[in-house]
Design an enzyme around this catalytic site. Structure first.
Site, mmCIF file in Angstrom:
data_model
loop_
_atom_site.group_PDB
_atom_site.id
_atom_site.type_symbol
_atom_site.label_atom_id
_atom_site.label_comp_id
_atom_site.label_asym_id
_atom_site.label_seq_id
_atom_site.Cartn_x
_atom_site.Cartn_y
_atom_site.Cartn_z
ATOM 1 N N TYR A 94 0.841 -1.193 0.000
ATOM 2 C CA TYR A 94 0.000 0.000 0.000
ATOM 3 C C TYR A 94 0.881 1.249 0.000
ATOM 4 O O TYR A 94 0.403 2.352 -0.243
ATOM 5 C CB TYR A 94 -0.923 0.047 1.220
ATOM 6 C CG TYR A 94 -2.021 -0.984 1.233
ATOM 7 C CD1 TYR A 94 -2.217 -1.871 0.182
ATOM 8 C CD2 TYR A 94 -2.883 -1.070 2.316
ATOM 9 C CE1 TYR A 94 -3.230 -2.815 0.216
ATOM 10 C CE2 TYR A 94 -3.906 -2.010 2.367
ATOM 11 C CZ TYR A 94 -4.077 -2.882 1.308
ATOM 12 O OH TYR A 94 -5.080 -3.812 1.351
ATOM 13 N N LEU A 252 -18.456 -3.194 -0.528
ATOM 14 C CA LEU A 252 -19.403 -2.388 -1.302
ATOM 15 C C LEU A 252 -19.351 -2.744 -2.785
ATOM 16 O O LEU A 252 -19.848 -1.990 -3.628
ATOM 17 C CB LEU A 252 -19.126 -0.899 -1.106
ATOM 18 C CG LEU A 252 -19.280 -0.380 0.321
ATOM 19 C CD1 LEU A 252 -19.125 1.128 0.361
ATOM 20 C CD2 LEU A 252 -20.603 -0.801 0.920
ATOM 21 N N LYS A 292 -13.393 1.453 4.064
ATOM 22 C CA LYS A 292 -12.453 2.524 3.742
ATOM 23 C C LYS A 292 -13.189 3.837 3.547
ATOM 24 O O LYS A 292 -14.149 3.906 2.777
ATOM 25 C CB LYS A 292 -11.687 2.174 2.460
ATOM 26 C CG LYS A 292 -10.702 3.246 2.000
ATOM 27 C CD LYS A 292 -10.071 2.842 0.682
ATOM 28 C CE LYS A 292 -9.244 3.977 0.114
ATOM 29 N NZ LYS A 292 -8.726 3.651 -1.230
ATOM 30 N N GLU A 301 -21.016 6.418 9.516
ATOM 31 C CA GLU A 301 -21.989 5.506 8.913
ATOM 32 C C GLU A 301 -21.452 4.070 8.905
ATOM 33 O O GLU A 301 -22.167 3.123 9.254
ATOM 34 C CB GLU A 301 -22.302 5.939 7.477
ATOM 35 C CG GLU A 301 -23.154 7.187 7.364
ATOM 36 C CD GLU A 301 -23.415 7.553 5.913
ATOM 37 O OE1 GLU A 301 -22.957 6.800 5.016
ATOM 38 O OE2 GLU A 301 -24.061 8.588 5.670
#
Length: 334
Positions: A94, A252, A292, A301
């Site tokens: 990363y 997602l 993320k 949320e």
């Protein structure tokens, strides 16, 4: 706008096609890990944990930092820990572990659970070189993070072909890496070790070896739309049989679920967003996930998953969705 990336990731129920026993993946609602002074909303936040096969408690919801530079990763972590996140997910490739370490240095070490990873070896690498390379990368992770240990470290993929199952050559390299991981664990530099993007053949291959320590986690792609996928379901079942906790990335669906009409409609029943519905579907199965975001609203949320529950009808709708469908691993197929 919200983005879902490989790790932009956003009560057990009889209607799930795959339903691990809560005795296997039991969510424990314990008091949150100690958070640094000044955490605005942390006092009310609880991140349930799942017990790994060596007894280590891993917080269910992780904040990932893939595709963030050092500064963005540090900013997201500072915000996330204040919201209530207690699990941070990064990796060697990363290229932001320095930023992660700098951010975490401002918080007590017992206030967070830290996961990192090392890359798989390139096909054709000798077993001895693969082992040595992995040792070097594990050492680099600690140096970059400015840590003397991590809580979990994962082999980031199998060392085989991207478009096939694990063969004998891939298995040999995977085992060379695993030997380096077992030594890292024995030296107290990781509280748990595991894998990522391992397909059924790769897990079977690794477990055919004489393992001193068994993988605790297999981090794979899993999201709404994959609940009816036979390959995914077989992998989840395989993980359970080996006492390996599956952890979801890209919950997602690489952003496709954020505006999905079915999820938007279901979310309206609970005054929740489609992203929250997608994440809730995963944790309702007892599976941990990596999400993320670097926006406080979205972080809040993503963390608001445990004060509400789906109806059976909504669970059935989500589990029966057959799109978007993805393969669980980018590094192997079966």
């Amino acid at each position: 706008s919200r983005k879902d990336t490989k790790v932009r990731s956003r009560t057990n129920h009889t209607l799930f096609k795959f339903r691990p026993s809560l005795n296997t993946y039991e969510m424990k609602f314990t008091a949150p890990l100690l958070l640094a002074a000044g955490a605005a909303t942390a006092s009310a936040a609880v991140n349930p944990t799942v017990t790994l096969n060596n007894g280590v408690e891993m917080p269910l919801v992780a904040l990932g930092v893939w595709q963030y530079d050092n500064a963005t990763a540090a900013d997201a972590i500072a915000k996330g820990l204040k919201v209530g996140f207690t699990h941070i997910d990064t990796a060697y490739n990363y290229y932001n572990q320095q930023g992660v370490g700098q951010a975490l240095a401002k918080f007590p070490r017992d206030s967070f659970f830290l996961t990192t990873k090392t890359p798989p070896c390139t096909k054709g690498t000798s077993e001895s070189d693969c082992y040595a390379q992995t040792k070097e990368q594990l050492a680099y992770d600690l140096t970059a993070l400015q840590m003397d240990h991590v809580d979990l470290v994962l082999i980031h993929g199998t060392s085989g072909d991207f478009d096939s199952a694990c063969d004998a050559d891939a298995c040999a390299l995977d085992y060379a890496q695993w030997r380096a991981y077992e030594e890292f664990y024995a030296d107290g530099k990781a509280r748990a070790i595991g894998v990522s993007n391992y397909c059924v053949s790769c897990l079977d291959c690794l477990y055919s070896k004489n393992l001193t320590v068994k993988p605790a986690v297999n981090q794979v792609q899993y999201h709404v739309g994959m609940g009816q996928d036979a390959n995914t379901q077989k992998l989840l079942t395989d993980c359970t049989s080996y006492d390996v906790v599956p952890q979801a990335y890209s919950p997602l669906g690489n952003g496709k679920l954020i505006s999905d009409a079915d999820l938007v409609k279901i979310g309206a029943n609970y005054n929740k967003t489609a992203a929250q519905v997608a994440l809730k579907w995963i944790v309702s199965q007892g599976f941990p996930l990596a999400t993320k975001a670097d926006n406080v609203e979205y972080l809040e949320e993503d963390f608001d998953l445990f004060s509400w529950n789906f109806t059976e009808a909504d669970i059935e709708t989500l589990t029966n969705k057959d799109s978007p469908v993805d393969r669980p691993s980018w590094s192997c197929t079966a």
